[in-house]
Write an enzyme that holds these catalytic residues in place. Structure first.
Site, mmCIF file in Angstrom:
data_model
loop_
_atom_site.group_PDB
_atom_site.id
_atom_site.type_symbol
_atom_site.label_atom_id
_atom_site.label_comp_id
_atom_site.label_asym_id
_atom_site.label_seq_id
_atom_site.Cartn_x
_atom_site.Cartn_y
_atom_site.Cartn_z
ATOM 1 C CG ASN A 16 3.242 4.501 1.748
ATOM 2 O OD1 ASN A 16 4.000 4.083 0.874
ATOM 3 N ND2 ASN A 16 2.499 3.708 2.502
ATOM 4 C CB THR A 17 4.450 10.619 4.762
ATOM 5 O OG1 THR A 17 3.082 10.216 4.847
ATOM 6 C CG2 THR A 17 4.547 12.127 4.953
ATOM 7 C CB SER B 157 4.066 5.886 7.105
ATOM 8 O OG SER B 157 3.543 5.736 5.798
ATOM 9 C CG PHE C 250 0.019 9.583 7.052
ATOM 10 C CD1 PHE C 250 -0.015 8.248 7.393
ATOM 11 C CD2 PHE C 250 0.977 10.395 7.650
ATOM 12 C CE1 PHE C 250 0.885 7.717 8.312
ATOM 13 C CE2 PHE C 250 1.883 9.873 8.567
ATOM 14 C CZ PHE C 250 1.838 8.528 8.899
ATOM 15 C CG ASN D 76 4.584 1.550 9.481
ATOM 16 O OD1 ASN D 76 3.854 1.032 8.652
ATOM 17 N ND2 ASN D 76 4.357 2.742 9.992
ATOM 18 C CE LYS E 49 3.005 0.752 13.008
ATOM 19 N NZ LYS E 49 1.599 0.574 12.603
ATOM 20 C CG ASN F 259 -0.367 0.707 2.412
ATOM 21 O OD1 ASN F 259 -0.409 1.936 2.505
ATOM 22 N ND2 ASN F 259 0.217 -0.067 3.343
#
Length: 504
Positions: free
Chosen positions: A322-323, A320, A227, A389, A360, A223
Protein backbone atom coordinates in the site's frame (compact mmCIF):
# COMPACT_ATOMS: atom_id res chain seq x y z
CA UNK A 1 -13.24 -8.94 36.02
CA UNK A 2 -10.90 -6.19 34.87
CA UNK A 3 -9.06 -5.87 38.18
CA UNK A 4 -5.34 -6.47 38.50
CA UNK A 5 -4.71 -9.59 40.66
CA UNK A 6 -3.25 -7.51 43.51
CA UNK A 7 -6.27 -5.20 43.48
CA UNK A 8 -8.58 -8.18 43.30
CA UNK A 9 -6.95 -9.80 46.32
CA UNK A 10 -7.40 -6.59 48.28
CA UNK A 11 -11.00 -6.38 47.16
CA UNK A 12 -11.51 -9.99 48.21
CA UNK A 13 -10.25 -9.26 51.71
CA UNK A 14 -12.44 -6.19 52.01
CA UNK A 15 -15.43 -8.07 50.65
CA UNK A 16 -15.02 -10.97 53.05
CA UNK A 17 -14.68 -8.54 55.94
CA UNK A 18 -17.73 -6.63 54.85
CA UNK A 19 -19.83 -9.74 54.37
CA UNK A 20 -18.96 -10.90 57.87
CA UNK A 21 -20.87 -7.90 59.23
CA UNK A 22 -24.57 -7.07 58.92
CA UNK A 23 -25.53 -5.65 55.60
CA UNK A 24 -28.60 -3.66 54.87
CA UNK A 25 -30.15 -1.57 52.17
CA UNK A 26 -33.23 0.12 53.60
CA UNK A 27 -35.95 1.72 51.48
CA UNK A 28 -37.68 4.12 51.68
CA UNK A 29 -36.56 6.85 54.04
CA UNK A 30 -33.37 5.00 54.92
CA UNK A 31 -29.85 4.75 53.61
CA UNK A 32 -27.72 2.25 51.78
CA UNK A 33 -25.15 0.51 53.96
CA UNK A 34 -22.64 -2.18 53.11
CA UNK A 35 -20.73 -3.74 55.98
CA UNK A 36 -22.03 -1.04 58.27
CA UNK A 37 -20.79 1.76 56.00
CA UNK A 38 -22.81 3.97 53.71
CA UNK A 39 -20.69 4.49 50.58
CA UNK A 40 -23.28 6.80 49.03
CA UNK A 41 -24.42 9.14 51.85
CA UNK A 42 -26.55 11.28 49.52
CA UNK A 43 -28.59 8.31 48.39
CA UNK A 44 -30.83 8.24 51.46
CA UNK A 45 -34.39 8.98 50.46
CA UNK A 46 -36.88 7.65 47.97
CA UNK A 47 -34.81 4.95 46.34
CA UNK A 48 -37.33 2.15 46.38
CA UNK A 49 -39.11 -0.22 48.74
CA UNK A 50 -38.12 -3.28 50.70
CA UNK A 51 -34.81 -4.16 52.30
CA UNK A 52 -31.86 -6.43 51.77
CA UNK A 53 -31.09 -8.79 54.65
CA UNK A 54 -28.71 -11.67 55.20
CA UNK A 55 -29.23 -14.95 53.39
CA UNK A 56 -27.37 -17.09 50.94
CA UNK A 57 -26.50 -16.27 47.37
CA UNK A 58 -24.88 -18.93 45.27
CA UNK A 59 -23.06 -17.98 42.08
CA UNK A 60 -20.30 -19.52 40.01
CA UNK A 61 -17.05 -19.34 41.90
CA UNK A 62 -18.27 -18.06 45.26
CA UNK A 63 -20.77 -18.42 48.08
CA UNK A 64 -21.55 -15.39 50.17
CA UNK A 65 -24.16 -13.57 52.18
CA UNK A 66 -27.29 -13.15 50.17
CA UNK A 67 -30.01 -10.90 49.12
CA UNK A 68 -33.57 -11.28 50.25
CA UNK A 69 -36.15 -8.62 49.60
CA UNK A 70 -38.95 -8.17 52.11
CA UNK A 71 -40.99 -5.30 53.46
CA UNK A 72 -42.95 -5.26 56.70
CA UNK A 73 -45.74 -7.81 56.68
CA UNK A 74 -44.72 -9.30 53.29
CA UNK A 75 -43.06 -12.56 52.39
CA UNK A 76 -39.72 -12.58 50.61
CA UNK A 77 -41.37 -13.55 47.34
CA UNK A 78 -43.93 -10.79 47.60
CA UNK A 79 -41.24 -8.30 48.52
CA UNK A 80 -39.17 -9.35 45.51
CA UNK A 81 -42.15 -8.96 43.22
CA UNK A 82 -42.86 -5.46 44.50
CA UNK A 83 -39.24 -4.34 44.60
CA UNK A 84 -38.69 -1.84 41.79
CA UNK A 85 -35.81 0.54 42.55
CA UNK A 86 -34.70 3.18 40.08
CA UNK A 87 -32.16 2.15 37.45
CA UNK A 88 -29.32 3.97 39.20
CA UNK A 89 -29.87 2.13 42.46
CA UNK A 90 -30.16 -1.15 40.57
CA UNK A 91 -26.85 -0.50 38.81
CA UNK A 92 -25.17 0.30 42.12
CA UNK A 93 -26.44 -2.87 43.75
CA UNK A 94 -25.43 -4.95 40.72
CA UNK A 95 -21.96 -3.42 40.68
CA UNK A 96 -21.48 -4.02 44.40
CA UNK A 97 -22.41 -7.68 44.28
CA UNK A 98 -20.68 -8.27 40.93
CA UNK A 99 -17.52 -6.73 42.37
CA UNK A 100 -17.80 -8.93 45.44
CA UNK A 101 -18.26 -12.07 43.35
CA UNK A 102 -15.27 -11.28 41.16
CA UNK A 103 -13.13 -10.52 44.18
CA UNK A 104 -13.80 -13.97 45.59
CA UNK A 105 -12.74 -15.81 42.43
CA UNK A 106 -9.27 -17.26 42.13
CA UNK A 107 -6.93 -15.63 39.62
CA UNK A 108 -7.36 -18.54 37.21
CA UNK A 109 -11.16 -18.46 37.49
CA UNK A 110 -11.16 -14.72 36.94
CA UNK A 111 -9.03 -15.05 33.79
CA UNK A 112 -11.36 -17.74 32.47
CA UNK A 113 -14.38 -15.53 33.13
CA UNK A 114 -12.76 -12.54 31.45
CA UNK A 115 -11.85 -14.40 28.28
CA UNK A 116 -15.35 -15.86 28.12
CA UNK A 117 -16.83 -12.38 28.48
CA UNK A 118 -14.66 -10.85 25.76
CA UNK A 119 -15.30 -13.77 23.42
CA UNK A 120 -19.00 -12.88 23.61
CA UNK A 121 -18.49 -9.12 23.32
CA UNK A 122 -15.98 -9.09 20.45
CA UNK A 123 -18.51 -10.00 17.70
CA UNK A 124 -20.41 -6.80 18.52
CA UNK A 125 -17.58 -4.83 16.92
CA UNK A 126 -18.63 -6.25 13.55
CA UNK A 127 -21.82 -4.19 13.79
CA UNK A 128 -19.76 -1.13 12.81
CA UNK A 129 -17.44 -0.56 9.87
CA UNK A 130 -13.99 -2.13 10.07
CA UNK A 131 -11.87 0.96 10.72
CA UNK A 132 -14.24 2.37 13.34
CA UNK A 133 -14.21 -1.00 15.10
CA UNK A 134 -10.41 -1.04 14.94
CA UNK A 135 -10.13 2.45 16.43
CA UNK A 136 -12.66 1.68 19.14
CA UNK A 137 -10.77 -1.48 20.07
CA UNK A 138 -7.53 0.50 20.38
CA UNK A 139 -9.35 3.08 22.52
CA UNK A 140 -10.63 0.48 24.99
CA UNK A 141 -7.30 -1.35 25.14
CA UNK A 142 -5.48 1.92 25.73
CA UNK A 143 -7.72 2.39 28.78
CA UNK A 144 -6.68 -1.06 29.98
CA UNK A 145 -10.04 -2.65 29.19
CA UNK A 146 -9.19 -6.18 28.17
CA UNK A 147 -8.71 -9.64 29.62
CA UNK A 148 -5.88 -10.31 32.04
CA UNK A 149 -4.23 -13.70 31.61
CA UNK A 150 -2.92 -14.92 34.97
CA UNK A 151 -2.60 -18.60 34.07
CA UNK A 152 0.95 -19.61 33.14
CA UNK A 153 1.57 -20.98 29.67
CA UNK A 154 2.68 -24.62 29.40
CA UNK A 155 6.45 -25.02 29.52
CA UNK A 156 6.32 -26.83 26.18
CA UNK A 157 5.20 -23.60 24.47
CA UNK A 158 8.15 -21.56 25.72
CA UNK A 159 10.94 -20.81 23.28
CA UNK A 160 14.04 -18.63 23.17
CA UNK A 161 15.41 -16.74 20.15
CA UNK A 162 18.11 -14.05 20.02
CA UNK A 163 18.47 -14.51 23.80
CA UNK A 164 14.84 -13.35 24.15
CA UNK A 165 12.37 -15.62 25.94
CA UNK A 166 8.85 -16.07 24.58
CA UNK A 167 6.35 -17.68 26.96
CA UNK A 168 4.49 -18.95 23.91
CA UNK A 169 5.14 -18.58 20.16
CA UNK A 170 1.87 -16.81 19.28
CA UNK A 171 2.24 -13.09 18.69
CA UNK A 172 0.21 -10.19 17.34
CA UNK A 173 1.50 -8.88 14.02
CA UNK A 174 2.16 -5.24 13.21
CA UNK A 175 -0.73 -3.25 11.82
CA UNK A 176 -3.10 -3.49 14.76
CA UNK A 177 -1.33 -1.24 17.25
CA UNK A 178 0.24 1.16 14.78
CA UNK A 179 1.16 3.93 17.22
CA UNK A 180 2.08 1.98 20.37
CA UNK A 181 -1.11 2.79 22.25
CA UNK A 182 -2.55 -0.60 23.16
CA UNK A 183 0.38 -3.01 23.47
CA UNK A 184 0.50 -3.17 27.31
CA UNK A 185 -3.08 -4.50 27.43
CA UNK A 186 -2.36 -6.87 24.53
CA UNK A 187 0.67 -8.31 26.30
CA UNK A 188 -1.39 -8.81 29.45
CA UNK A 189 -3.96 -10.72 27.40
CA UNK A 190 -1.55 -13.61 26.90
CA UNK A 191 0.17 -13.01 23.58
CA UNK A 192 3.69 -14.42 23.52
CA UNK A 193 4.83 -11.16 21.97
CA UNK A 194 3.36 -8.05 20.34
CA UNK A 195 4.69 -6.03 17.42
CA UNK A 196 3.73 -2.37 17.12
CA UNK A 197 3.83 -0.29 13.93
CA UNK A 198 4.59 0.17 11.19
CA UNK A 199 5.93 3.49 12.47
CA UNK A 200 7.15 6.10 10.01
CA UNK A 201 9.60 8.93 10.84
CA UNK A 202 7.11 11.72 10.11
CA UNK A 203 3.36 11.67 10.75
CA UNK A 204 1.25 10.81 7.73
CA UNK A 205 -2.50 10.17 7.32
CA UNK A 206 -2.28 7.16 5.04
CA UNK A 207 -4.62 6.56 2.13
CA UNK A 208 -8.12 8.06 1.80
CA UNK A 209 -11.06 6.33 3.47
CA UNK A 210 -12.71 3.89 3.14
CA UNK A 211 -9.59 1.76 3.16
CA UNK A 212 -10.53 -1.40 5.09
CA UNK A 213 -13.06 -3.98 3.88
CA UNK A 214 -14.31 -7.13 5.56
CA UNK A 215 -14.93 -10.33 3.64
CA UNK A 216 -16.44 -12.02 6.66
CA UNK A 217 -17.68 -15.19 4.97
CA UNK A 218 -14.07 -15.88 3.94
CA UNK A 219 -12.48 -14.81 7.23
CA UNK A 220 -10.56 -12.20 5.27
CA UNK A 221 -9.87 -8.47 5.12
CA UNK A 222 -8.62 -6.19 2.36
CA UNK A 223 -6.84 -3.07 3.60
CA UNK A 224 -5.00 -0.20 1.99
CA UNK A 225 -4.17 1.85 5.08
CA UNK A 226 -0.90 3.09 3.57
CA UNK A 227 1.23 3.36 6.73
CA UNK A 228 -1.02 5.80 8.58
CA UNK A 229 1.21 6.80 11.48
CA UNK A 230 1.63 9.47 14.14
CA UNK A 231 5.39 9.26 13.59
CA UNK A 232 8.41 8.39 15.69
CA UNK A 233 7.82 11.11 18.28
CA UNK A 234 4.52 10.01 19.87
CA UNK A 235 5.36 6.31 19.57
CA UNK A 236 8.75 6.87 21.16
CA UNK A 237 7.22 8.70 24.13
CA UNK A 238 4.76 5.88 24.80
CA UNK A 239 7.43 3.21 24.45
CA UNK A 240 9.79 5.17 26.71
CA UNK A 241 7.15 5.53 29.41
CA UNK A 242 6.49 1.80 29.28
CA UNK A 243 10.18 0.90 29.44
CA UNK A 244 10.62 2.93 32.61
CA UNK A 245 8.50 0.30 34.33
CA UNK A 246 9.11 -2.70 32.07
CA UNK A 247 12.65 -2.70 30.65
CA UNK A 248 13.69 -4.90 27.77
CA UNK A 249 14.63 -8.47 28.58
CA UNK A 250 18.26 -7.63 27.82
CA UNK A 251 18.27 -4.81 30.40
CA UNK A 252 16.58 -7.01 33.00
CA UNK A 253 19.10 -9.80 32.51
CA UNK A 254 22.01 -7.37 32.63
CA UNK A 255 20.73 -5.94 35.90
CA UNK A 256 20.22 -9.41 37.34
CA UNK A 257 23.77 -10.31 36.35
CA UNK A 258 25.11 -7.22 38.09
CA UNK A 259 23.09 -8.01 41.19
CA UNK A 260 24.34 -11.59 41.28
CA UNK A 261 27.93 -10.40 40.98
CA UNK A 262 27.44 -8.04 43.92
CA UNK A 263 25.25 -10.58 45.76
CA UNK A 264 22.31 -8.16 45.88
CA UNK A 265 18.64 -9.03 45.74
CA UNK A 266 16.28 -7.10 43.47
CA UNK A 267 14.86 -3.97 45.04
CA UNK A 268 11.23 -4.22 46.19
CA UNK A 269 8.89 -3.85 43.25
CA UNK A 270 11.59 -4.54 40.65
CA UNK A 271 11.20 -7.40 38.15
CA UNK A 272 12.79 -10.67 39.22
CA UNK A 273 11.51 -12.88 36.39
CA UNK A 274 12.38 -11.90 32.84
CA UNK A 275 9.66 -13.96 31.20
CA UNK A 276 6.93 -12.86 33.58
CA UNK A 277 7.60 -9.15 33.70
CA UNK A 278 8.94 -8.27 30.27
CA UNK A 279 7.15 -10.11 27.47
CA UNK A 280 8.85 -9.33 24.15
CA UNK A 281 7.88 -6.20 22.27
CA UNK A 282 8.76 -5.73 18.61
CA UNK A 283 8.91 -2.42 16.74
CA UNK A 284 8.06 -2.48 13.02
CA UNK A 285 9.63 0.30 10.97
CA UNK A 286 8.26 1.80 7.74
CA UNK A 287 9.12 4.63 5.38
CA UNK A 288 7.20 7.78 4.63
CA UNK A 289 5.26 7.82 1.37
CA UNK A 290 7.11 10.87 0.02
CA UNK A 291 10.59 9.55 0.76
CA UNK A 292 12.33 8.66 -2.53
CA UNK A 293 13.34 5.02 -2.95
CA UNK A 294 17.03 5.90 -3.12
CA UNK A 295 16.77 7.57 0.29
CA UNK A 296 14.44 5.00 1.87
CA UNK A 297 17.22 3.50 3.96
CA UNK A 298 17.45 6.80 5.85
CA UNK A 299 13.88 6.43 7.13
CA UNK A 300 14.69 2.98 8.49
CA UNK A 301 17.96 4.03 10.12
CA UNK A 302 16.11 6.93 11.77
CA UNK A 303 13.68 4.39 13.18
CA UNK A 304 16.50 2.30 14.59
CA UNK A 305 18.09 5.35 16.17
CA UNK A 306 14.87 6.70 17.68
CA UNK A 307 13.08 3.52 18.73
CA UNK A 308 15.70 0.75 18.84
CA UNK A 309 16.48 1.13 22.52
CA UNK A 310 12.86 0.32 23.39
CA UNK A 311 12.57 -2.81 21.25
CA UNK A 312 13.22 -6.46 22.05
CA UNK A 313 13.49 -6.80 18.27
CA UNK A 314 13.18 -4.53 15.23
CA UNK A 315 11.47 -5.20 11.90
CA UNK A 316 12.28 -3.64 8.54
CA UNK A 317 9.03 -3.66 6.60
CA UNK A 318 9.62 -3.51 2.83
CA UNK A 319 6.60 -5.60 1.85
CA UNK A 320 3.43 -3.57 2.32
CA UNK A 321 1.57 -3.31 -1.00
CA UNK A 322 0.00 0.00 0.00
CA UNK A 323 3.02 2.31 -0.21
CA UNK A 324 4.11 3.03 -3.79
CA UNK A 325 7.52 1.58 -4.63
CA UNK A 326 8.03 -0.07 -1.26
CA UNK A 327 8.20 -3.63 -2.53
CA UNK A 328 10.94 -2.72 -4.98
CA UNK A 329 13.18 -2.49 -1.91
CA UNK A 330 13.02 -6.30 -1.78
CA UNK A 331 15.23 -6.35 -4.86
CA UNK A 332 18.75 -7.62 -4.26
CA UNK A 333 20.63 -4.34 -4.77
CA UNK A 334 18.28 -2.15 -2.76
CA UNK A 335 17.88 -4.76 -0.03
CA UNK A 336 21.58 -5.25 0.54
CA UNK A 337 22.16 -1.52 0.88
CA UNK A 338 19.18 -1.19 3.21
CA UNK A 339 20.00 -4.08 5.54
CA UNK A 340 23.67 -3.10 5.71
CA UNK A 341 22.73 0.45 6.77
CA UNK A 342 20.14 -0.72 9.30
CA UNK A 343 22.51 -3.24 10.88
CA UNK A 344 25.24 -0.59 11.15
CA UNK A 345 22.83 1.83 12.85
CA UNK A 346 21.73 -0.91 15.25
CA UNK A 347 25.34 -1.68 16.15
CA UNK A 348 25.93 2.03 16.78
CA UNK A 349 23.15 2.32 19.36
CA UNK A 350 24.49 3.60 22.70
CA UNK A 351 24.77 1.09 25.51
CA UNK A 352 24.96 -2.67 25.30
CA UNK A 353 21.44 -3.37 24.05
CA UNK A 354 21.57 -4.24 20.34
CA UNK A 355 18.14 -5.56 19.34
CA UNK A 356 17.93 -8.21 16.62
CA UNK A 357 16.85 -6.94 13.21
CA UNK A 358 14.23 -8.85 11.21
CA UNK A 359 13.09 -8.40 7.62
CA UNK A 360 9.41 -8.67 6.64
CA UNK A 361 8.75 -9.91 3.10
CA UNK A 362 5.77 -10.34 0.78
CA UNK A 363 4.09 -13.62 -0.17
CA UNK A 364 4.04 -12.61 -3.83
CA UNK A 365 7.62 -13.55 -4.70
CA UNK A 366 9.12 -15.65 -7.46
CA UNK A 367 11.60 -18.41 -6.71
CA UNK A 368 14.35 -16.12 -7.96
CA UNK A 369 13.19 -13.42 -5.50
CA UNK A 370 13.30 -15.92 -2.65
CA UNK A 371 16.84 -16.94 -3.56
CA UNK A 372 17.97 -13.29 -3.74
CA UNK A 373 16.43 -12.38 -0.39
CA UNK A 374 17.90 -15.46 1.27
CA UNK A 375 21.38 -14.67 -0.05
CA UNK A 376 21.20 -11.05 1.14
CA UNK A 377 19.84 -12.09 4.53
CA UNK A 378 22.68 -14.55 5.03
CA UNK A 379 25.34 -12.14 3.75
CA UNK A 380 24.11 -9.26 5.92
CA UNK A 381 23.60 -11.47 9.00
CA UNK A 382 19.90 -10.61 9.22
CA UNK A 383 18.62 -12.00 12.52
CA UNK A 384 15.24 -13.19 11.25
CA UNK A 385 12.65 -13.03 8.46
CA UNK A 386 8.89 -12.58 8.81
CA UNK A 387 7.00 -14.51 6.15
CA UNK A 388 4.75 -12.87 5.13
CA UNK A 389 2.84 -9.63 4.64
CA UNK A 390 -0.53 -9.34 2.85
CA UNK A 391 -1.00 -10.44 -0.75
CA UNK A 392 -2.12 -8.58 -3.86
CA UNK A 393 -3.32 -11.83 -5.41
CA UNK A 394 -7.07 -12.49 -5.57
CA UNK A 395 -8.31 -16.10 -5.76
CA UNK A 396 -11.43 -16.60 -7.89
CA UNK A 397 -13.75 -16.83 -4.90
CA UNK A 398 -12.39 -13.53 -3.58
CA UNK A 399 -12.85 -11.82 -6.94
CA UNK A 400 -16.54 -12.73 -6.85
CA UNK A 401 -17.03 -10.96 -3.52
CA UNK A 402 -18.50 -7.46 -3.54
CA UNK A 403 -15.23 -6.11 -2.11
CA UNK A 404 -12.97 -8.49 -4.02
CA UNK A 405 -11.89 -5.88 -6.53
CA UNK A 406 -10.80 -3.34 -3.89
CA UNK A 407 -7.16 -2.34 -4.08
CA UNK A 408 -4.93 -3.28 -1.16
CA UNK A 409 -3.51 -6.27 0.65
CA UNK A 410 -5.60 -9.37 1.28
CA UNK A 411 -5.15 -11.02 4.68
CA UNK A 412 -6.88 -13.75 6.64
CA UNK A 413 -7.79 -17.36 5.93
CA UNK A 414 -7.27 -17.22 2.12
CA UNK A 415 -3.62 -16.32 2.72
CA UNK A 416 -2.81 -19.37 4.87
CA UNK A 417 -1.71 -21.79 2.16
CA UNK A 418 0.25 -19.29 0.06
CA UNK A 419 2.09 -17.76 3.00
CA UNK A 420 2.91 -21.18 4.45
CA UNK A 421 4.31 -22.33 1.11
CA UNK A 422 6.45 -19.18 0.95
CA UNK A 423 7.61 -19.98 4.49
CA UNK A 424 8.69 -23.46 3.39
CA UNK A 425 10.62 -22.01 0.45
CA UNK A 426 12.43 -19.48 2.62
CA UNK A 427 13.33 -22.10 5.22
CA UNK A 428 14.81 -24.27 2.49
CA UNK A 429 16.62 -21.34 0.83
CA UNK A 430 18.25 -20.30 4.11
CA UNK A 431 18.98 -23.87 5.16
CA UNK A 432 17.19 -23.26 8.43
CA UNK A 433 20.05 -20.98 9.51
CA UNK A 434 17.88 -17.88 9.99
CA UNK A 435 14.91 -17.94 12.41
CA UNK A 436 11.62 -17.39 10.61
CA UNK A 437 8.35 -15.92 11.85
CA UNK A 438 5.27 -17.34 10.14
CA UNK A 439 2.47 -14.89 9.45
CA UNK A 440 -0.63 -15.01 7.28
CA UNK A 441 -3.99 -16.76 7.61
CA UNK A 442 -3.50 -18.10 11.15
CA UNK A 443 -6.85 -18.84 12.78
CA UNK A 444 -6.27 -21.77 15.15
CA UNK A 445 -3.72 -23.73 17.13
CA UNK A 446 -3.55 -26.20 14.26
CA UNK A 447 -2.63 -23.35 11.90
CA UNK A 448 0.13 -22.28 14.28
CA UNK A 449 1.42 -25.84 14.30
CA UNK A 450 1.42 -25.97 10.48
CA UNK A 451 3.56 -22.85 10.36
CA UNK A 452 5.98 -24.25 12.93
CA UNK A 453 6.42 -27.53 11.06
CA UNK A 454 6.97 -25.55 7.84
CA UNK A 455 9.89 -23.73 9.47
CA UNK A 456 8.56 -20.97 11.74
CA UNK A 457 10.09 -20.51 15.18
CA UNK A 458 7.40 -17.94 16.03
CA UNK A 459 3.96 -17.28 14.55
CA UNK A 460 1.92 -14.08 14.21
CA UNK A 461 -1.73 -13.38 13.56
CA UNK A 462 -3.87 -10.31 12.99
CA UNK A 463 -7.05 -10.80 10.95
CA UNK A 464 -8.36 -13.65 13.12
CA UNK A 465 -7.84 -11.44 16.17
CA UNK A 466 -9.79 -8.64 14.47
CA UNK A 467 -12.72 -11.01 13.93
CA UNK A 468 -12.65 -13.05 17.13
CA UNK A 469 -10.96 -10.86 19.72
CA UNK A 470 -8.71 -11.98 22.58
CA UNK A 471 -11.06 -14.78 23.63
CA UNK A 472 -9.42 -16.97 20.98
CA UNK A 473 -5.98 -17.00 22.62
CA UNK A 474 -6.43 -19.62 25.37
CA UNK A 475 -8.11 -21.96 22.91
CA UNK A 476 -5.26 -21.57 20.40
CA UNK A 477 -2.58 -22.24 22.98
CA UNK A 478 -4.38 -25.31 24.30
CA UNK A 479 -4.78 -26.64 20.77
CA UNK A 480 -1.11 -26.05 19.97
CA UNK A 481 -0.06 -27.88 23.12
CA UNK A 482 -2.21 -30.87 22.13
CA UNK A 483 -0.65 -30.90 18.65
CA UNK A 484 2.84 -31.07 20.14
CA UNK A 485 1.84 -33.84 22.54
CA UNK A 486 0.09 -35.80 19.78
CA UNK A 487 3.22 -35.90 17.63
CA UNK A 488 5.62 -36.46 20.50
CA UNK A 489 7.37 -33.07 20.61
CA UNK A 490 8.49 -31.85 24.01
CA UNK A 491 8.72 -28.24 22.92
CA UNK A 492 8.00 -25.81 20.11
CA UNK A 493 11.68 -25.79 19.18
CA UNK A 494 11.64 -29.53 18.59
CA UNK A 495 8.87 -29.17 16.00
CA UNK A 496 10.37 -26.28 14.00
CA UNK A 497 10.96 -27.39 10.40
CA UNK A 498 9.63 -30.91 11.03
CA UNK A 499 8.16 -31.10 7.54
CA UNK A 500 11.59 -30.66 5.98
CA UNK A 501 13.16 -33.35 8.12
CA UNK A 502 10.47 -35.82 7.08
CA UNK A 503 11.10 -35.11 3.39
CA UNK A 504 14.75 -35.94 3.87
Amino acid sequence: PLLHPAMRRLARELAVGALARPQCVRFPGGSLTIGGVNPFPRLGRNVGGGRISDGHLFSKGFVTSSVRFASAGESSVAGLASFNPPRFATLIASAVFGFTGTALLTDAQCSEAQFFFFSKVSPLFRLMDAETAHNLGIFFLQLGIGPLETRPDPVSLSTTLWDVTFANPIGLAAGFDKDAKAFPALLRAGFGFVEIGSVTPLPQPGNPKPRVFRLAEHGAVINRYGFNSEGHGPAGKRLGAYREKRPTQFDVKRKQSQQSQTDQSPAPGQPCSTNQHTPPLGVNLGKNKLTPELEAYLDYTKGVKELGKHADYLVVNVSSPNTPGLRTLQGKVFLKKLMTAVSAERDALPGQHKPPVLLKIAPDLTDADVADIASVALACAVDGIIVSNTTVQRPDFIQKHQHGAEAGGLSGTPLMDASTEMLRKMYKATGGDIPLVGCGGVNSGEDVYRKIKAGASLVQLYTAFAYRGPGMLPEMKNELQKCLERDGYASVGDAVGADHRRKK
